[in-house]
Write an enzyme that holds these catalytic residues in place. Structure first.
Site, PDB file in Angstrom:
ATOM      1  N   LYS A 182      -3.631   0.334  -5.142  1.00 47.18           N
ATOM      2  CA  LYS A 182      -3.635   1.688  -5.688  1.00 47.18           C
ATOM      3  C   LYS A 182      -4.964   1.977  -6.412  1.00 47.18           C
ATOM      4  O   LYS A 182      -5.723   1.046  -6.722  1.00 47.18           O
ATOM      5  CB  LYS A 182      -2.444   1.846  -6.646  1.00 47.18           C
ATOM      6  CG  LYS A 182      -1.078   1.760  -5.945  1.00 47.18           C
ATOM      7  CD  LYS A 182       0.053   1.910  -6.965  1.00 47.18           C
ATOM      8  CE  LYS A 182       1.419   1.896  -6.303  1.00 47.18           C
ATOM      9  NZ  LYS A 182       2.504   2.099  -7.305  1.00 47.18           N
ATOM     10  N   TYR A 195       5.668   9.323  -0.642  1.00 46.11           N
ATOM     11  CA  TYR A 195       6.594   9.126  -1.763  1.00 46.11           C
ATOM     12  C   TYR A 195       7.767  10.110  -1.712  1.00 46.11           C
ATOM     13  O   TYR A 195       8.349  10.418  -2.757  1.00 46.11           O
ATOM     14  CB  TYR A 195       5.836   9.258  -3.086  1.00 46.11           C
ATOM     15  CG  TYR A 195       5.092   7.998  -3.494  1.00 46.11           C
ATOM     16  CD1 TYR A 195       5.729   6.749  -3.517  1.00 46.11           C
ATOM     17  CD2 TYR A 195       3.761   8.044  -3.889  1.00 46.11           C
ATOM     18  CE1 TYR A 195       5.053   5.588  -3.902  1.00 46.11           C
ATOM     19  CE2 TYR A 195       3.080   6.889  -4.277  1.00 46.11           C
ATOM     20  CZ  TYR A 195       3.743   5.665  -4.281  1.00 46.11           C
ATOM     21  OH  TYR A 195       3.072   4.518  -4.675  1.00 46.11           O
ATOM     22  N   ASN A 220       0.479   0.266 -11.699  1.00 49.61           N
ATOM     23  CA  ASN A 220       1.015  -1.050 -11.334  1.00 49.61           C
ATOM     24  C   ASN A 220       0.373  -1.643 -10.079  1.00 49.61           C
ATOM     25  O   ASN A 220       0.966  -2.486  -9.414  1.00 49.61           O
ATOM     26  CB  ASN A 220       2.535  -1.010 -11.258  1.00 49.61           C
ATOM     27  CG  ASN A 220       3.042  -0.076 -10.194  1.00 49.61           C
ATOM     28  OD1 ASN A 220       2.249   0.557  -9.489  1.00 49.61           O
ATOM     29  ND2 ASN A 220       4.348   0.012 -10.047  1.00 49.61           N
ATOM     30  N   HIS A 269       1.155  -1.124  -3.859  1.00 48.31           N
ATOM     31  CA  HIS A 269       2.345  -0.642  -3.150  1.00 48.31           C
ATOM     32  C   HIS A 269       2.615  -1.561  -1.977  1.00 48.31           C
ATOM     33  O   HIS A 269       1.674  -1.990  -1.299  1.00 48.31           O
ATOM     34  CB  HIS A 269       2.112   0.781  -2.618  1.00 48.31           C
ATOM     35  CG  HIS A 269       3.165   1.204  -1.633  1.00 48.31           C
ATOM     36  ND1 HIS A 269       4.378   1.701  -2.018  1.00 48.31           N
ATOM     37  CD2 HIS A 269       3.204   1.120  -0.273  1.00 48.31           C
ATOM     38  CE1 HIS A 269       5.124   1.926  -0.934  1.00 48.31           C
ATOM     39  NE2 HIS A 269       4.429   1.585   0.138  1.00 48.31           N
ATOM     40  N   GLU A 305       5.561   3.969   7.250  1.00 46.71           N
ATOM     41  CA  GLU A 305       4.325   4.049   6.467  1.00 46.71           C
ATOM     42  C   GLU A 305       3.110   3.624   7.299  1.00 46.71           C
ATOM     43  O   GLU A 305       2.036   4.205   7.161  1.00 46.71           O
ATOM     44  CB  GLU A 305       4.462   3.186   5.205  1.00 46.71           C
ATOM     45  CG  GLU A 305       5.507   3.771   4.257  1.00 46.71           C
ATOM     46  CD  GLU A 305       5.851   2.871   3.065  1.00 46.71           C
ATOM     47  OE1 GLU A 305       5.259   1.773   2.944  1.00 46.71           O
ATOM     48  OE2 GLU A 305       6.716   3.277   2.268  1.00 46.71           O
TER      49      GLU A 305
HETATM   50  P1  IDP Z   1       7.839   0.132  -6.046  1.00 44.53           P
HETATM   51  O1  IDP Z   1       6.392   0.565  -6.106  1.00 44.53           O
HETATM   52  O2  IDP Z   1       8.059  -1.185  -6.735  1.00 44.53           O
HETATM   53  O3  IDP Z   1       8.410   0.164  -4.656  1.00 44.53           O
HETATM   54  P2  IDP Z   1       9.334   2.570  -6.549  1.00 44.53           P
HETATM   55  O4  IDP Z   1      10.637   2.653  -7.240  1.00 44.53           O
HETATM   56  O5  IDP Z   1       9.291   2.824  -5.079  1.00 44.53           O
HETATM   57  O6  IDP Z   1       8.664   1.174  -6.921  1.00 44.53           O
HETATM   58  O7  IDP Z   1       8.386   3.630  -7.271  1.00 44.53           O
HETATM   59  C1  IDP Z   1       7.154   3.994  -6.690  1.00 44.53           C
HETATM   60  C2  IDP Z   1       6.098   4.053  -7.762  1.00 44.53           C
HETATM   61  O8  IDP Z   1       6.402   5.119  -8.655  1.00 44.53           O
HETATM   62  C3  IDP Z   1       6.039   2.809  -8.662  1.00 44.53           C
HETATM   63  O9  IDP Z   1       5.246   1.799  -8.117  1.00 44.53           O
HETATM   64  C4  IDP Z   1       5.436   3.383  -9.939  1.00 44.53           C
HETATM   65  O10 IDP Z   1       4.020   3.520  -9.780  1.00 44.53           O
HETATM   66  C5  IDP Z   1       6.042   4.767  -9.979  1.00 44.53           C
HETATM   67  N1  IDP Z   1       7.259   4.814 -10.786  1.00 44.53           N
HETATM   68  C6  IDP Z   1       8.484   4.374 -10.441  1.00 44.53           C
HETATM   69  N2  IDP Z   1       9.389   4.603 -11.397  1.00 44.53           N
HETATM   70  C7  IDP Z   1       8.699   5.210 -12.391  1.00 44.53           C
HETATM   71  C8  IDP Z   1       9.083   5.721 -13.678  1.00 44.53           C
HETATM   72  O11 IDP Z   1      10.232   5.644 -14.108  1.00 44.53           O
HETATM   73  N3  IDP Z   1       8.085   6.289 -14.423  1.00 44.53           N
HETATM   74  C9  IDP Z   1       6.806   6.388 -13.986  1.00 44.53           C
HETATM   75  N4  IDP Z   1       6.409   5.944 -12.774  1.00 44.53           N
HETATM   76  C10 IDP Z   1       7.346   5.360 -11.995  1.00 44.53           C
HETATM   77 MG    MG Z   2       8.783   1.752  -3.395  1.00 46.15          MG
END
Ligand code: IDP
Ligand code: MG
Length: 136
Positions: free
Chosen positions: A9, A49, A113, A116, A127
């Site tokens: 990212k 997303y 984080n 992805h 994807e």
């Molecule tokens: P993942 O990246 O581990 O698959 P997902 O639930 O698919 O997690 O969420 C996609 C991305 O959205 C996460 O990597 C994070 O950057 C962001 N995200 C997910 N949940 C939250 C939240 O509660 N607050 C802010 N950002 C979030």
């Molecule tokens: Mg995800």
């Protein structure tokens, strides 16, 4: 062989951690099939997303993933590649991610984080065709 989509990212590229992250994937035994540093458009980000549309963090998530170039990759391994990558990534929230994982070792904020990875074989197929439509 089995493929999945991985994105370093914008925060990971900005922090110059692309090499570190690619090295971890390669050391595990995964191979790069395609890779491109690319600014993701808002349109593509919204499709990518789409499962999160309507959630409170959706707009900021789209802003984040489109703010600067990301390293978009297809990686390949013998089987269950999406799961191999998810294990290396660690939990979504770096606060919860175990030491030894990419998010556990390199991240501290949920919104930044680093990586992805597709969360199922179906997501991987969708994807890969979204980001690399020409890849056979
Ligand atoms: P993942 O990246 O581990 O698959 P997902 O639930 O698919 O997690 O969420 C996609 C991305 O959205 C996460 O990597 C994070 O950057 C962001 N995200 C997910 N949940 C939250 C939240 O509660 N607050 C802010 N950002 C979030
Ligand atoms: Mg995800």
């Amino acid at each position: 062989m089995d493929r999945t989509l991985v994105i370093v990212k914008p925060d990971g590229v900005e922090r110059r951690l692309s090499g570190e992250i690619v090295a971890r994937l390669e050391r595990k035994g995964l191979s790069l099939v395609a890779a491109e540093l690319r600014l993701i458009s808002r349109e593509v980000a919204q499709v990518h997303y789409q499962e999160h549309e309507g959630k409170p963090f959706f707009a900021s998530l789209v802003d984040f993933i489109t703010r600067s170039p990301a390293l978009i990759m297809v990686v390949e391994g013998p089987e269950n590649t999406f799961k191999v990558v998810r294990t290396l990534m660690g939990a979504t929230n770096p606060t919860d991610a175990a030491p030894g994982t990419i998010r556990g070792d390199l991240g501290i904020e949920m919104t930044e984080n680093l990586i992805h990875g597709s969360d199922s074989p179906e997501a991987a197929a969708r994807e890969i065709s979204l980001f690399f439509p020409g890849l056979s």
